[in-house]
Scaffold this motif. Structure first.
Motif, short mmCIF file in Angstrom:
data_model
loop_
_atom_site.label_atom_id
_atom_site.label_comp_id
_atom_site.label_asym_id
_atom_site.label_seq_id
_atom_site.Cartn_x
_atom_site.Cartn_y
_atom_site.Cartn_z
N TRP A 156 48.39 6.22 -12.73
CA TRP A 156 48.33 5.55 -14.02
C TRP A 156 49.48 5.96 -14.93
O TRP A 156 50.01 7.07 -14.85
CB TRP A 156 47.00 5.84 -14.73
CG TRP A 156 46.69 7.30 -14.88
CD1 TRP A 156 45.91 8.07 -14.05
CD2 TRP A 156 47.17 8.19 -15.91
NE1 TRP A 156 45.88 9.37 -14.49
CE2 TRP A 156 46.64 9.48 -15.63
CE3 TRP A 156 47.98 8.03 -17.02
CZ2 TRP A 156 46.89 10.59 -16.43
CZ3 TRP A 156 48.25 9.14 -17.82
CH2 TRP A 156 47.71 10.39 -17.53
N HIS A 190 48.73 1.63 -11.92
CA HIS A 190 47.89 1.12 -12.99
C HIS A 190 48.54 1.42 -14.34
O HIS A 190 48.81 2.59 -14.65
CB HIS A 190 46.51 1.79 -12.93
CG HIS A 190 45.48 1.17 -13.81
ND1 HIS A 190 44.66 0.15 -13.38
CD2 HIS A 190 45.14 1.40 -15.09
CE1 HIS A 190 43.84 -0.21 -14.36
NE2 HIS A 190 44.12 0.55 -15.42
N ALA A 245 40.22 -1.57 -9.97
CA ALA A 245 41.47 -1.25 -9.29
C ALA A 245 41.24 -0.16 -8.25
O ALA A 245 41.75 -0.23 -7.13
CB ALA A 245 42.52 -0.80 -10.31
N LEU A 276 44.07 6.57 -9.15
CA LEU A 276 45.08 5.71 -9.78
C LEU A 276 46.34 6.49 -10.10
O LEU A 276 46.28 7.62 -10.59
CB LEU A 276 44.52 5.09 -11.06
CG LEU A 276 43.28 4.23 -10.94
CD1 LEU A 276 42.89 3.68 -12.32
CD2 LEU A 276 43.48 3.09 -9.95
N ALA A 304 39.89 -0.50 -14.57
CA ALA A 304 40.31 0.68 -13.83
C ALA A 304 39.41 0.94 -12.63
O ALA A 304 39.88 1.25 -11.52
CB ALA A 304 40.33 1.90 -14.75
#
Length: 218
Positions: free
Chosen positions: A148, A108, A100, A146, A97
């Motif tokens: 996510w 993500h 990224a 992110l 993470a």
């Protein structure tokens, strides 16, 4: 799209890589052992040999550079002890993470587990596993850079996929074929409206595309 998958030789990852490749996406799978590379090439994925237990954030960010999405599907696997639940299921997920974020890859996906909870009690291997997954989830949710989505499959099976699932914030416990987990991950990658959701997944009665569309709609 170009997608990078951590745990690229895992059973779910190999299925997802095949799905992505057959749809014309570029896909790279991060693997620990060079001898796994041919299995990735066989499903249309580019193998990248990198040990996430010893790699730096910069090492992983270099692999992620230019990707459109990142999927963490790695796991210490059955038979591993408590130490690797922490170094793979927690620490490697955190590293991925962070990498990224550094590489500017916003989309993500984290493959977690039903019952993941950073406060899960107990000291058995499975207890440590659920705690490690829960701690990884907490970190991913805290990474504001992110977009996510966390997917928590139920008991994984190698039964043929049915394409019919129950996908929701809460589902209760139940089995789900790895084929269907991969199909849901593919659909999540194509559905940015699922960002910010933690979803449980078991077998059910709703076609995958409809199930993902429904959770995206709220």
């Amino acid at each position: 799209m170009r997608i990078v998958i951590a745990g690229g030789h895992g059973q779910i990852a190999l299925r997802l890589e095949r799905l992505l490749a057959t749809r014309g996406h570029g896909v790279a799978g991060i693997i620990r052992k060079p001898e796994q590379a041919e299995d990735l090439r066989a499903v249309g994925a580019e193998p990248v040999v990198l040990d996430l237990e010893s790699a730096s954030v910069g090492d992983v960010a270099a692999v992620l550079e230019g990707a459109d999405a990142a999927v963490f599907a790695a796991g210490a696997g059955p038979g591993s002890g408590t130490a690797r639940k922490e170094t793979v299921d927690r620490d490697a997920a955190v590293l991925f993470a962070d990498a990224a974020e550094r590489a500017g890859v916003r989309r993500h996906l984290l493959v977690s587990s039903t019952g993941a909870d950073p406060d899960h009690p107990g000291d058995d291997v499975f207890d440590v596993y659920l705690r490690a997954k829960g701690e990884a989830e907490v970190h991913v949710r805290s990474t504001s850079a992110l977009d996510w989505t966390i997917l928590r499959p139920g008991m994984l099976t190698n039964d043929p996929g049915t394409g019919l699932v129950l996908l929701a914030e809460s589902t209760g416990r139940g089995p789900v074929p790895r084929d269907d987990v991969a199909a849901v991950l593919l659909e999540l990658l194509n559905t940015p409206g699922t960002a910010g959701l933690t979803l449980n997944l078991i077998s059910g009665s709703v076609p995958v595309a409809e199930a993902v569309k429904a959770v995206a709609a709220g």
